[in-house]
Write an enzyme that holds these catalytic residues in place. Structure first.
Site, short mmCIF file in Angstrom:
data_model
loop_
_atom_site.label_atom_id
_atom_site.label_comp_id
_atom_site.label_asym_id
_atom_site.label_seq_id
_atom_site.Cartn_x
_atom_site.Cartn_y
_atom_site.Cartn_z
N SER A 85 74.82 7.07 102.93
CA SER A 85 75.07 8.45 103.34
C SER A 85 75.78 8.52 104.70
O SER A 85 76.60 9.43 104.92
CB SER A 85 73.76 9.24 103.40
OG SER A 85 72.87 8.68 104.35
N ASP A 98 72.39 2.75 106.96
CA ASP A 98 72.59 1.52 106.19
C ASP A 98 73.73 0.75 106.84
O ASP A 98 74.85 1.24 106.93
CB ASP A 98 72.93 1.85 104.74
CG ASP A 98 71.77 2.53 104.02
OD1 ASP A 98 70.64 2.03 104.13
OD2 ASP A 98 72.01 3.57 103.38
N ASP A 151 68.71 -0.15 108.52
CA ASP A 151 68.58 -1.15 107.47
C ASP A 151 69.77 -2.08 107.63
O ASP A 151 70.91 -1.69 107.36
CB ASP A 151 68.61 -0.51 106.08
CG ASP A 151 67.29 0.14 105.73
OD1 ASP A 151 66.37 0.11 106.56
OD2 ASP A 151 67.18 0.70 104.62
N LYS A 212 73.16 16.77 96.75
CA LYS A 212 72.02 15.91 97.07
C LYS A 212 70.81 16.76 97.43
O LYS A 212 69.68 16.47 97.02
CB LYS A 212 72.38 14.97 98.22
CG LYS A 212 73.32 13.85 97.85
CD LYS A 212 73.63 12.94 99.03
CE LYS A 212 72.40 12.24 99.54
NZ LYS A 212 72.72 11.29 100.63
N TYR A 221 66.19 13.36 92.23
CA TYR A 221 66.84 12.46 93.18
C TYR A 221 65.96 11.24 93.39
O TYR A 221 65.03 11.25 94.19
CB TYR A 221 67.08 13.16 94.52
CG TYR A 221 67.94 12.37 95.48
CD1 TYR A 221 69.31 12.59 95.55
CD2 TYR A 221 67.39 11.42 96.32
CE1 TYR A 221 70.11 11.88 96.43
CE2 TYR A 221 68.18 10.68 97.20
CZ TYR A 221 69.54 10.93 97.25
OH TYR A 221 70.33 10.21 98.12
#
Length: 562
Positions: A85, A98, A151, A212, A221
């Site tokens: 995202s 991420d 992450d 989303k 989702y």
């Protein structure tokens, strides 16, 4: 020139009414708190810059330790990419980032990343909650850096020096790398290709942010529980942007539902032709060669080599649930376009309570001959009165529409439950406290903490019993013997006997692990379960599962990824 594998459906641009609806949609998204502040955006950039400095220093340290020349040490480098995202530009406040670190060929993942870099991060004051997960399907190191959740993945490519301007979209980055590295690179490569294949990036971002948010509100989702995750929604939205290249977000949201209510699955969704780099030899999605690919119900193909179906978890049941939600969205958008509804109506929460971040997938369909529809609801709940950390999830069950069920017909799902329990018990880091328990409670015993605000179970529709009152009273009494006063389950439920019988009344199953509750709700369920020889055939039933949430978060991900 056009985007995608077919010509656009329409080249029409917005009318004055569309522009007005778009303005209202943008205001709604802002008021809903979907955008981060400028201060938070600046802090994220600072954190990424700091991580870049750390990994470059780490690579230089390893280069020197391995006896390379001073010139090589000076040139040694690592590059930080983002995906998910954040890379797509649709992240919200407090969302994690991420991140992928790409390093040279002589810096490996197993020792250098998960030990040397891990030790460096451990010694840093800004780093908290550091958690390496080397055995995950995509190896990752999770931590917070100055409060921002990260992450971090690692990919070692076949270069001695990694340039700062490395083109990660180029297929050459996949030369001479292993499968975990390909999976680590995949997120960044897919995100870049999505942005390259949409006509207007900003319109795509606004539409995706909106869809989303809608998917979370409507309980569809979650990739793990058989619905769609972030990349799936991004690909679906990108395809609609290709079909309507001049449309603005208010139009694209409406067209999204129009397109996917009419889509004939399993016809695949893809942004570009599937690339087959035969010389590299990585497997791609190809139902002609791979029999397993023919079983996919909702193929949504990633645009970067190796092209794969990103929605392989979708089942017959979850596809049906999503189709119903697409129909709901289409009806609301049609009403909005004729000024009979507002945008708020599109985002009304589904009756399955509220959203969650952790997922549990249980396969029941296999043992019911396809006649039982399972509806996992990807939202988490917790009991504020409990001392232990826990989360609760629910799954809905009902007879598959159109299926003829014989009187008294039963489906025994004990084998599936036992197999799932066994797979969790095989987890490498299993420890006492992670045992699985299954028991039965009635609908009227649904805990109050699952209802938002002041809502309570009295809001649930009343059920008309098909059983004599004396038998119902006896069944309720028997059921209560399995449930402790505080809502926790007794150990005797460790080996449940679970049978599903038709025709019965709406019921609930509830699965739970020790010290953490994961529940699965069942609206309009026609189910009967026998638990430890107790005949529990009645309306309003549940099966509960609990587990240690700290130890099993990664356990769930590993089990589902496998």
């Amino acid at each position: 020139m056009f985007y995608g594998v077919t010509k656009p459906l329409s080249l029409a641009g917005p009318s004055e009414a569309d522009l007005l609806r778009n303005k209202k949609l943008n205001k709604f998204l802002i008021d809903a708190g979907l955008y981060e502040s400028k201060e938070e955006a600046a802090k994220r950039k600072e954190v990424l810059d700091r991580i870049k400095q750390i990994v470059v220093g780490w690579v230089k340290q390893l280069t020197r330790a391995r006896g390379y020349t001073d010139h090589m040490v000076e040139d040694a480098n690592a590059v930080i990419f983002t995906f998910g995202s954040y890379r797509l530009g649709v992240h919200g406040p407090r969302a994690d980032i991420d991140t992928l670190c790409v390093g040279p060929s002589y810096v490996n993942r197993d020792e250098d990343f998960f030990f040397v870099l891990h030790d460096i991060l451990t010694g840093m004051e800004e780093v908290t909650e550091l958690q390496p997960v080397p055995d995950a399907h995509v190896p990752v190191m999770k931590f917070k850096f100055d409060g921002i959740s990260i992450d971090l993945l690692y990919a070692s490519i076949s270069l001695l020096v990694v340039p700062d301007n490395l083109d990660i979209s180029d297929v050459s980055v996949l030369y001479d790398v292993d499968e975990p590295t390909v999976r680590s690179l995949k997120g960044c490569r897919v995100a870049d290709q999505i942005l390259k294949h949409v006509p207007d990036v900003e319109h795509f971002r606004t539409t995706l942010r909106c869809l989303k948010f809608w998917a979370k509100k409507r309980g569809v989702y979650s990739n793990v529980t058989g619905f769609l995750g972030g990349v799936n929604w991004a690909l679906l939205v990108a395809r609609v942007c290709q079909l309507y290249p001049n449309a603005i977000p208010s139009m694209l949201v409406s067209r999204f539902f129009r397109v996917y209510t009419q889509w004939r699955w399993p016809n695949l969704v893809m942004l570009c032709a599937i690339d087959d780099e035969e010389e590299l030899g990585f497997a791609i999605w190809d139902p002609r060669r791979n029999p397993k690919d023919r079983t996919h119900h909702m193929p949504i193909i990633t645009p970067a080599y190796p092209c794969m179906n990103s929605s392989y978890n979708v089942s017959v049941s979850t596809l049906r649930v999503m189709t119903e939600q697409f129909l709901f969205g289409n009806r609301i958008c049609e009403a909005i376009e004729i000024n009979k509804a507002q945008w708020t109506a599109l985002f009304e929460p589904y009756m399955f309570f509220e959203s969650y971040r952790n997922y549990l997938q249980i396969d029941i369909e296999r043992d019911t001959l396809g006649k039982l529809q399972c509806h996992p609801y990807p939202h988490e709940y917790s009991d504020p009165l409990k001392q232990c950390s826990h989360g609760a999830f629910f799954m809905g069950l009902q007879r598959k529409p159109g299926e003829v069920i014989l009187e008294g017909q039963q489906f025994d799902i004990r084998g599936t439950v036992d197999e799932f329990r066994h797979s969790l018990n095989m987890y490498l880091f299993w420890r006492p406290g992670m045992e699985i328990y299954i028991s039965h409670v009635r609908r009227k015993q649904i805990p109050l903490y699952v209802f938002p605000n002041s809502h309570n179970r009295n809001r649930l529709p009343k059920l008309v019993s098909q059983y004599p009152s004396e038998e119902l009273s006896r069944k309720r009494k028997d059921s209560r013997t399995n449930v402790e006063q505080n809502g926790c389950l007794k150990r005797q439920s460790l080996s449940p006997q679970i049978k599903i019988r038709f025709p019965l009344l709406p019921s609930i199953i509830h699965v739970r692990f020790n010290t953490a509750t994961w529940r699965i709700w069942v609206p309009k369920v026609e189910v009967e379960m026998a638990l430890n020889s107790i005949a529990a055939g009645d309306l309003d039933q549940k099966m509960i599962v609990r587990h240690d949430i700290n130890g099993l978060k990664d356990m769930m991900k590993l089990a589902c990824a496998g």
